[in-house]
Scaffold this motif. Structure first.
Motif, PDB file in Angstrom:
ATOM      1  N   UNK A  56      22.149  36.648  14.153  1.00 37.65           N
ATOM      2  CA  UNK A  56      22.478  37.729  15.072  1.00 37.65           C
ATOM      3  C   UNK A  56      21.993  37.364  16.466  1.00 37.65           C
ATOM      4  N   UNK A  57      22.761  37.684  17.471  1.00 41.91           N
ATOM      5  CA  UNK A  57      22.329  37.384  18.838  1.00 41.91           C
ATOM      6  C   UNK A  57      21.096  38.204  19.210  1.00 41.91           C
ATOM      7  N   UNK A  58      20.970  39.365  18.563  1.00 40.14           N
ATOM      8  CA  UNK A  58      19.823  40.242  18.778  1.00 40.14           C
ATOM      9  C   UNK A  58      19.182  40.547  17.434  1.00 40.14           C
ATOM     10  N   UNK A  59      17.866  40.409  17.340  1.00 38.68           N
ATOM     11  CA  UNK A  59      17.148  40.656  16.097  1.00 38.68           C
ATOM     12  C   UNK A  59      17.043  42.151  15.807  1.00 38.68           C
ATOM     13  N   UNK A  60      16.548  42.472  14.632  1.00 38.30           N
ATOM     14  CA  UNK A  60      16.427  43.869  14.216  1.00 38.30           C
ATOM     15  C   UNK A  60      15.550  44.685  15.161  1.00 38.30           C
ATOM     16  N   UNK A  61      14.556  44.032  15.782  1.00 35.62           N
ATOM     17  CA  UNK A  61      13.660  44.760  16.690  1.00 35.62           C
ATOM     18  C   UNK A  61      14.124  44.719  18.143  1.00 35.62           C
ATOM     19  N   UNK A  62      15.318  44.168  18.392  1.00 31.34           N
ATOM     20  CA  UNK A  62      15.863  44.128  19.739  1.00 31.34           C
ATOM     21  C   UNK A  62      15.611  42.832  20.493  1.00 31.34           C
ATOM     22  N   UNK A  63      14.890  41.896  19.891  1.00 27.82           N
ATOM     23  CA  UNK A  63      14.618  40.621  20.547  1.00 27.82           C
ATOM     24  C   UNK A  63      15.887  39.753  20.594  1.00 27.82           C
ATOM     25  N   UNK A  64      16.174  39.200  21.763  1.00 26.51           N
ATOM     26  CA  UNK A  64      17.308  38.282  21.906  1.00 26.51           C
ATOM     27  C   UNK A  64      16.901  36.939  21.311  1.00 26.51           C
ATOM     28  N   UNK A  65      17.654  36.459  20.342  1.00 26.49           N
ATOM     29  CA  UNK A  65      17.332  35.220  19.641  1.00 26.49           C
ATOM     30  C   UNK A  65      18.063  34.046  20.303  1.00 26.49           C
ATOM     31  N   UNK A  66      17.378  33.389  21.230  1.00 24.41           N
ATOM     32  CA  UNK A  66      18.046  32.328  21.992  1.00 24.41           C
ATOM     33  C   UNK A  66      17.027  31.494  22.751  1.00 24.41           C
ATOM     34  N   UNK A  67      16.285  30.633  22.039  1.00 27.90           N
ATOM     35  CA  UNK A  67      15.344  29.747  22.723  1.00 27.90           C
ATOM     36  C   UNK A  67      15.004  28.560  21.827  1.00 27.90           C
ATOM     37  N   UNK A  68      14.280  27.639  22.416  1.00 30.11           N
ATOM     38  CA  UNK A  68      13.700  26.539  21.662  1.00 30.11           C
ATOM     39  C   UNK A  68      14.689  25.563  21.078  1.00 30.11           C
ATOM     40  N   UNK A 110       1.126  35.895  23.494  1.00 27.79           N
ATOM     41  CA  UNK A 110       2.519  35.439  23.507  1.00 27.79           C
ATOM     42  C   UNK A 110       2.619  34.154  22.704  1.00 27.79           C
ATOM     43  N   UNK A 111       3.482  34.154  21.698  1.00 28.63           N
ATOM     44  CA  UNK A 111       3.578  33.048  20.755  1.00 28.63           C
ATOM     45  C   UNK A 111       4.993  33.047  20.178  1.00 28.63           C
ATOM     46  N   UNK A 112       5.673  31.910  20.209  1.00 27.14           N
ATOM     47  CA  UNK A 112       7.043  31.841  19.699  1.00 27.14           C
ATOM     48  C   UNK A 112       7.230  30.595  18.845  1.00 27.14           C
ATOM     49  N   UNK A 113       8.246  30.643  17.979  1.00 29.32           N
ATOM     50  CA  UNK A 113       8.585  29.503  17.135  1.00 29.32           C
ATOM     51  C   UNK A 113      10.094  29.450  16.958  1.00 29.32           C
ATOM     52  N   UNK A 114      10.588  28.293  16.596  1.00 29.86           N
ATOM     53  CA  UNK A 114      12.007  28.141  16.261  1.00 29.86           C
ATOM     54  C   UNK A 114      12.153  26.924  15.360  1.00 29.86           C
ATOM     55  N   UNK A 115      13.161  26.976  14.499  1.00 30.83           N
ATOM     56  CA  UNK A 115      13.432  25.860  13.593  1.00 30.83           C
ATOM     57  C   UNK A 115      14.936  25.759  13.421  1.00 30.83           C
ATOM     58  N   UNK A 116      15.465  24.548  13.508  1.00 28.39           N
ATOM     59  CA  UNK A 116      16.910  24.341  13.445  1.00 28.39           C
ATOM     60  C   UNK A 116      17.250  23.157  12.566  1.00 28.39           C
ATOM     61  N   UNK A 134       5.955  31.370  26.066  1.00 27.84           N
ATOM     62  CA  UNK A 134       7.208  32.106  26.028  1.00 27.84           C
ATOM     63  C   UNK A 134       8.358  31.272  25.463  1.00 27.84           C
ATOM     64  N   UNK A 135       9.464  31.956  25.181  1.00 30.34           N
ATOM     65  CA  UNK A 135      10.667  31.278  24.729  1.00 30.34           C
ATOM     66  C   UNK A 135      11.159  30.249  25.737  1.00 30.34           C
ATOM     67  N   UNK A 136      11.301  30.608  27.017  1.00 32.62           N
ATOM     68  CA  UNK A 136      11.740  29.625  28.005  1.00 32.62           C
ATOM     69  C   UNK A 136      10.803  28.426  28.115  1.00 32.62           C
ATOM     70  N   UNK A 137       9.497  28.647  27.946  1.00 36.42           N
ATOM     71  CA  UNK A 137       8.556  27.524  27.977  1.00 36.42           C
ATOM     72  C   UNK A 137       8.798  26.592  26.788  1.00 36.42           C
ATOM     73  N   UNK A 138       9.045  27.177  25.621  1.00 41.72           N
ATOM     74  CA  UNK A 138       9.336  26.331  24.466  1.00 41.72           C
ATOM     75  C   UNK A 138      10.634  25.558  24.660  1.00 41.72           C
ATOM     76  N   UNK A 139      11.649  26.226  25.165  1.00 48.25           N
ATOM     77  CA  UNK A 139      12.923  25.551  25.414  1.00 48.25           C
ATOM     78  C   UNK A 139      12.725  24.356  26.335  1.00 48.25           C
ATOM     79  N   UNK A 140      11.957  24.539  27.391  1.00 52.17           N
ATOM     80  CA  UNK A 140      11.704  23.450  28.337  1.00 52.17           C
ATOM     81  C   UNK A 140      10.968  22.300  27.665  1.00 52.17           C
TER      82      UNK A 140
END
Length: 243
Positions: free
Chosen positions: A161-173, A193-199, A213-219
């Motif tokens: 989902x582009x948006x999670x159940x709690x309203x978070x936009x899922x698009x980073x890392x 502030x702590x984020x994770x992603x796995x692909x 943050x998400x943008x920091x992880x993406x970078x």
């Protein structure tokens, strides 16, 4: 070599992994801020890369849902209710669904960690406080991709989902990497502030965790992983990548 060309090399070369020689040496040591841990795994034995802190035990966040869902799907009662909860956990990171499934299968994380040899993965009284490492997550997904390619987990990761159940936009890392097919995200609901992603993609899996943050992880991910994969795969193919 320009960035766009590098990304194209990554996407095309990943499809050649199965015919590439298995010998491997660390192609480079990119500078990644210690706030971020990254792990990359490929289809070839021992062809992998990770930051020096990839085995550090960190908060699993919502990546713990991967373990809970895997247990429920393979060892649960196979009920339609379990499957519906599992899908919501992967596609929408639904905490309510996770609470229900974790209560039903309280040993899920420990059992999956033991089965897959995930040494930094440990359960907690609350699944939200469980721990893992990016190495464990990348290894887990790589084993799923190779040994259980029809797993609903992989299918649901490819349709988040582009948006999670709690309203978070899922698009980073890791989702921003070329060749990615599916992604699961995680984030902290607490003050830190702590984020994770796995692909996963064709021939590879990658996991990242950031105290930031998400943008920091993406970078951090984009500054390291494309070059690592490009040079790693190019060496397997006997090519030379110019700086």
């Amino acid at each position: 070599m320009g960035r766009s060309v590098r990304l194209a090399v990554v996407t095309v070369a990943l499809g050649c992994l199965m015919s590439a020689p298995a010998a491997w040496a660390d192609p480079l040591d990119p500078e990644v801020p210690p706030r971020t841990s990254i792990s990359v795994r490929t289809s070839l034995p021992n062809v992998q890369w990770g930051t020096p802190n990839e085995h550090d035990e960190r908060g699993a966040l919502s990546l713990a849902k991967l373990y809970i869902v895997d247990y429920a799907l393979r060892h649960g009662d196979r009920s339609p209710e379990d499957r519906a909860l599992a899908e919501r956990m992967i596609r929408y990171s639904d905490d309510g669904a996770a609470n229900t499934l974790a209560a039903k299968y309280p040993n899920a994380i420990a059992e999956v960690a033991a089965e897959y040899g995930l040494r930094a993965t440990h359960p907690h009284e609350s699944w939200q406080m469980s721990t893992t490492s990016t190495a464990d997550v990348a290894d887990f997904l790589n084993k799923k991709r190779v040994s259980d390619p029809e797993s609903p987990i992989l299918d649901w990761m490819s349709q988040p989902g582009s948006v999670a159940a709690d309203g978070t936009v899922q698009d980073w890392g890791t989702a921003w990497l070329p060749g990615v097919i599916g992604t699961k995200w995680g984030w902290s609901d607490y003050d830190t502030v702590e984020v994770a992603s796995a692909s996963y993609g064709m021939g590879f899996t990658v996991a990242a965790h950031t105290y930031g943050t998400g943008p920091e992880q993406t970078a951090d991910v984009l500054s390291a992983v494309p070059d690592v994969l490009t040079k790693l795969i190019a060496r397997r193919l006997g090519l030379r990548v110019l700086e």
